[in-house]
Design an enzyme around this catalytic site. Sequence first.
Site, short mmCIF file in Angstrom:
data_model
loop_
_atom_site.label_atom_id
_atom_site.label_comp_id
_atom_site.label_asym_id
_atom_site.label_seq_id
_atom_site.Cartn_x
_atom_site.Cartn_y
_atom_site.Cartn_z
N ASN A 10 12.98 6.83 5.53
CA ASN A 10 12.57 8.24 5.63
C ASN A 10 12.36 8.53 7.11
OD1 ASN A 10 11.39 10.74 5.60
ND2 ASN A 10 9.52 10.11 4.52
N LYS A 12 11.71 11.20 8.51
CA LYS A 12 10.77 12.31 8.78
C LYS A 12 11.38 13.22 9.84
CE LYS A 12 7.05 9.41 7.15
NZ LYS A 12 5.62 9.10 7.12
N HIS A 94 6.47 14.17 -1.13
CA HIS A 94 5.88 13.29 -0.11
C HIS A 94 4.47 13.80 0.23
CE1 HIS A 94 5.17 11.15 3.61
NE2 HIS A 94 6.10 10.31 3.23
N GLU A 96 3.01 14.16 2.91
CA GLU A 96 2.95 15.09 4.04
C GLU A 96 3.30 16.50 3.58
OE1 GLU A 96 5.50 12.76 6.58
OE2 GLU A 96 3.92 11.26 6.69
N GLU A 165 3.05 5.66 -2.53
CA GLU A 165 2.71 5.67 -1.11
C GLU A 165 1.23 6.05 -0.96
OE1 GLU A 165 6.52 6.28 1.45
OE2 GLU A 165 5.50 8.18 1.18
N GLY A 171 1.72 5.48 8.11
CA GLY A 171 1.67 5.67 9.56
C GLY A 171 0.39 5.15 10.20
N SER A 209 3.42 1.84 5.92
CA SER A 209 3.33 0.78 6.94
C SER A 209 4.07 -0.50 6.55
CB SER A 209 1.86 0.49 7.29
OG SER A 209 1.26 1.63 7.87
P1 13P Z 1 5.29 4.59 7.48
O1 13P Z 1 6.26 3.50 7.09
O2 13P Z 1 5.51 5.11 8.87
O3 13P Z 1 3.86 4.22 7.21
O4 13P Z 1 5.61 5.85 6.52
C1 13P Z 1 5.72 5.65 5.17
C2 13P Z 1 6.26 6.89 4.56
O5 13P Z 1 5.61 7.92 4.55
C3 13P Z 1 7.62 6.85 4.02
O6 13P Z 1 7.91 7.98 3.27
#
Ligand code: 13P
Length: 247
Positions: A10, A12, A94, A96, A165, A171, A209
């Site tokens: 992903n 982002k 997601h 976010e 997740e 992150g 992570s």
């Molecule tokens: P990270 O791997 O940066 O923690 O992000 C995970 C994520 O949100 C994947 O969709």
Amino acid sequence: MTRKQLIVGNWKMHGSHTANAELLAGIVGARPYLADVAVCVPFPYLSEAAIALAATDIRWGAQDCSAHEQGAYTGEVSASMLAECGCRYAIVGHSERRAYHAESDQVVADKAKAALARGVTPIVCVGETLAQRDAGETEDVVKRQLSAVIHALAHCASEIVVAYEPVWAIGTGRTATPEQAQHVHHLLRAQLQAATGRGEQMKILYGGSVKPDNAATLFAQPDIDGGLIGGASLKAADFVAICRAAG
Ligand code: 13P
């Protein structure tokens, strides 16, 4: 039951033509992988991902999908557009988007339904915040999030991919332990099995992570079928190492 694992990057809101070309070339050049591999890229880069990956077994997808078919929805991108761009996957729900765009469980369910109707597999994200975990609400939260999608999709619910997740692990460098993740994956699989009768065949990815040094232990858990990778999917060497940790 052995399920083929799936690793999805992903990206982002990261990328540029130069960076994407280098990253995609690195992923393509390191084939073959035992696992299925895909990248979910920002909308403007879908066509370049399609060109770079067309002759490979690496798939591409989007990070969101409108719940609407078409119409006056400025800024939205429909599932049929994603299908035309060759998308195999669309991430929906997601954390976010739930947090910054106020997406409700119902909106996420509608998006999953719209994607599936156009042959795009929704990767449905569920996960609890740290406050919810500390309050002992993890199971209730993830079950509620998944149940909205199961309800909306009815007999098609077995066609989705689920991604667990935990919000506190995204992150932050703070990964769920393999045992914590496995516990939730097991619950989610039981829920999928009860609803569809096909839970054993469905893929449940872990995200939060995931790095080259923790990927193998996470993917070795019986109910973890691969990963949804954020930060570490932006560096070819790291992403390739994670893909190689899966089978
Ligand atoms: P990270 O791997 O940066 O923690 O992000 C995970 C994520 O949100 C994947 O969709």
